[in-house]
Design a protein around this motif. Structure first.
Motif: not given
Length: 701
Positions: A447-456
């Motif tokens: 319910t919010g914009p994804i403004q950060g970086h993704t980690a796996v």
């Protein structure tokens, strides 16, 4: 001697006025900074709008050029909406950096509460075009390639010579500083059109400057003292600009004819470009030019001291030879300007590439702004754009393989695992896409914009959303495994080590969360207000320590710029305080012995991992912003804000390699694969530089 390659030529031309203009007036306000607890700002706006409404003749409308709110919250927007609803004059608004810098919903909230951030309309024969120049999560501004195409498309709708007014938050072509990228390119694009005014804010002062016949006018912040604004009066032949402090008489600061005779400025090399001699022709001056000057990379080093006088070879013709001092290899700009006695300038800017000898360079141009870092696998580079697309680029050819479209900007770093590339979009969803086909495997809505970086890590995806949650998703299916509720959003890439997720947020808190269960191991408060939160720093974990950075109040002598926390308890192991500069928007990296990071002043540091003492420091000569050095093969690779790309010996900080990727701002950290560096830029380019390595003996990393 370096090899010089000729750049593009441009001639400034402005058409005559097109359709007839019917006289009217409009008002311009900016920087209201609405805040629930700052009743003075609310009072200022009410007073200014009442005064504008009572002006004779009444202005047709009001333009607001951004920084409407202080933090971009819903309460602040509602307060603003109450004020403009009560205004007798309609108000048209564009966002500023305060609508995006710390806001959990960022530009999405502006669009939902006030409408589209890009607007265009015609009033009494004058075209008005306003747009969002704010960069997600940043202080600076940008006019991306797709935005420029839209602006030109709007200008083309009208008869040739129709007067046009452009308006946005960050000032363009500013003489004393650089507030946004893409303004030089915009000036090239609008040269054939009759743009008479560029209204802006951001600086909180009245300031007027004229570039290529376009009046650039900054209005005073409505929040400052009792506030101020600007009135523009159009007649059928001219535009008058009046600055006005609330409660005081207006002051005429400029009068510009709608039909004007432009000064032409052309720039070209003389003979072989390698001779570094250029010719400038200045036409249609009518005695209006007091001096002609040139500058290299003038946006990187603004100010009169970086402009150099050119001597006239004959009437209207000037020649100059660039000095022997070598420029860093890469893509530079060369600017010339003809200056009138009143300070008005007529400028031309061309590309000035300097060939790179031993390091092959390839460039992919996405046209749209590339804000976030990229990811690589064996064959491809993956990077997100402002146009809402994830790009897959062939590593060898640096050509587009496929794109995957979302409904919002892609500004965070993707993560690659096996056959999947996973990333977030400001359309509020997380996506997993097949790396070979570019087809969607799954999508997870938040319910919010994804403004950060993704980690796996460990078959799980970790990413923060503007809804204040840190999400853990199953890598194969996208199913939510858990969500940890923080008090504010995060933009850093979480570090996942030994079953623990580490990340800081805009709530002054650094979190350690169990990666399996989503329960809190510990948390630590960092910073005295939201502005000093550890949200930007992507932490690194090594030897039982998690390293993060923080903004500090200079008067707080006990505070540290860099913190090493015990991974199990969160207790401070050591802290490092810089003698100068700030690590507020820096992320650390480590080679297992040292911690590397850069500050806003452009200093690159190496700290000893065991106690945080200084191992070495080197001055890069350019500022950094959201910088995270990359360690690889005994090298520390670092980007600078204004297109710099550098590599240093990790043992002693000695420079090994330099390159300039262009005039675009760089918020993305460099990604290194073997001896190849990949660097995205806000000018839309993804630059690949190969063969960067540490030669000689040196200390092993």
């Amino acid at each position: 001697m370096k090899t010089w390659i000729t750049g593009m030529l441009m001639t400034i031309a402005v058409g005559n006025a097109g359709s007839a203009v019917t006289p009217f007036t409009f008002a311009h306000i900016s920087d209201t900074h609405m805040a629930v607890r700052q009743t003075k700002f609310d009072e200022n706006l009410k007073n200014i709008l009442k005064e504008i409404s009572a002006t004779t003749p009444q202005p047709a409308f009001v333009l607001h050029t951004g920084d409407i709110t202080e933090m971009g919250s819903a309460d602040e927007f509602n307060l603003y909406k109450e004020n403009i609803k009560a205004s007798a004059v309609p108000v048209y608004s564009t966002p500023g950096n305060h609508e995006s810098r710390w806001a959990d919903q960022s530009i999405n909230r502006f669009a939902e509460m006030l409408g589209k951030p890009n607007i265009s309309f015609v009033k009494n024969g004058v075209r008005f075009i306003g747009w969002n120049s704010a960069i997600w999560l940043e202080h600076h501004g940008a006019i991306s390639g797709d935005t420029r195409r839209w602006i030109v498309g709007e200008l083309k709708k009208d008869p040739p010579g129709t007067p046009a007014v452009l308006f946005t938050h960050q000032p363009p072509m500013y003489p004393d500083s650089t507030y946004q990228t893409g303004d030089v390119e915009l000036w090239r694009d609008i040269a054939p059109y009759n743009v008479v005014l560029f209204a802006n804010g951001h600086g909180h002062i009245f300031k007027n400057w004229i570039v290529n016949g376009v009046v650039c006018h900054m209005t005073k912040g409505a929040m400052n003292e009792n506030g101020g604004y600007t009135l523009y009066e159009f007649t059928d032949s001219e535009m008058k600009v009046y600055d006005k402090l609330y409660g005081q008489d207006k002051k005429l600061v400029a009068s510009i004819p709608l039909k004007r005779s432009p000064i032409g400025v052309t720039l070209k090399p003389v003979g072989a470009v390698a001779d570094r001699t250029f010719e400038v022709r200045v036409t249609n001056t009518n005695g209006r030019v007091s001096k002609v000057e040139y500058a290299i990379d003038h946006h990187q080093r603004p100010g009169d001291s970086n402009w150099h006088a050119i001597t006239a070879a004959s009437a209207g013709t000037y020649r100059f030879t660039l000095p022997e001092a070598e420029l860093v290899p890469g893509r530079h700009t060369l600017a010339v300007r003809a200056v009138e006695p009143d300070g008005s300038i007529w400028v031309n800017v061309i590309d000035l590439p300097v060939a790179q000898g031993n390091n092959p360079v390839r460039v992919f141009d996405a046209v749209t702004a590339l804000q976030g870092p990229c990811a690589v696998d064996a064959t491809s580079v993956y990077v997100g754009g402002w146009d809402g697309k994830l790009y897959s680029v062939d590593k060898a050819a640096m050509k587009k393989k496929w794109t995957f479209a979302t409904r919002g900007a892609v500004i965070g770093a993707p993560a690659v695992s096996g056959s999947l590339v996973v990333f977030g979009s400001t359309d509020r969803s997380v996506y997993a896409v097949d790396t070979k086909t570019g087809k969607k495997v799954w999508a997870f809505p938040t319910t919010g914009p994804i403004q950060g970086h993704t980690a796996v890590s460990g078959g799980r995806v970790f990413v923060a959303s503007g809804d204040h949650n840190l999400y853990c998703l199953d890598l194969k299916t996208g199913k939510k495994l858990w969500a940890y509720p923080m008090k504010m959003h995060a933009q850093a890439r979480p570090a996942v080590v030994d079953g623990v997720v580490f990340v800081g947020a805009w709530d002054n808190t650094f979190y350690a969360i169990n990666a399996s269960t989503g329960t809190l191991n510990w948390s630590k408060r960092i910073g005295t207000s939201i502005f000093f939160s550890p949200a930007v720093s992507s932490p690194c974990v090594v030897d039982g320590k998690v390293i993060t950075t923080a903004a500090i109040v200079p008067a707080d002598k006990a505070a540290f710029h860099v913190l090493a926390l015990d991974t199990e308890t969160g207790e401070t192991v050591w802290g490092h305080r810089m003698e100068e500069g700030s690590a507020a928007y820096a992320s650390p990296t480590s080679d297992g012995r040292r911690v590397f990071l850069a500050n806003l002043s452009g200093d690159l540091f190496a700290l000893n991992l065991n106690d945080g003492s200084l191992a070495w420091k080197t001055k890069m000569g350019e500022t950094t912003y959201d910088c995270r050095p990359t360690y690889t093969n005994r090298l520390v690779v670092c980007n600078n804000l204004f297109g710099g790309l550098r590599a240093y010996n990790a043992a002693n900080g000695e420079p090994v390699f330099q390159y300039k990727t262009g005039a675009g701002l760089q918020f993305a950290w460099p990604t290194v694969d073997g001896t190849t560096i990949y660097q995205p830029s806000m000018d839309g380019t993804l630059t690949s530089v190969s063969g960067v390595s540490l030669t000689g003996t040196g200390e092993a990393g």
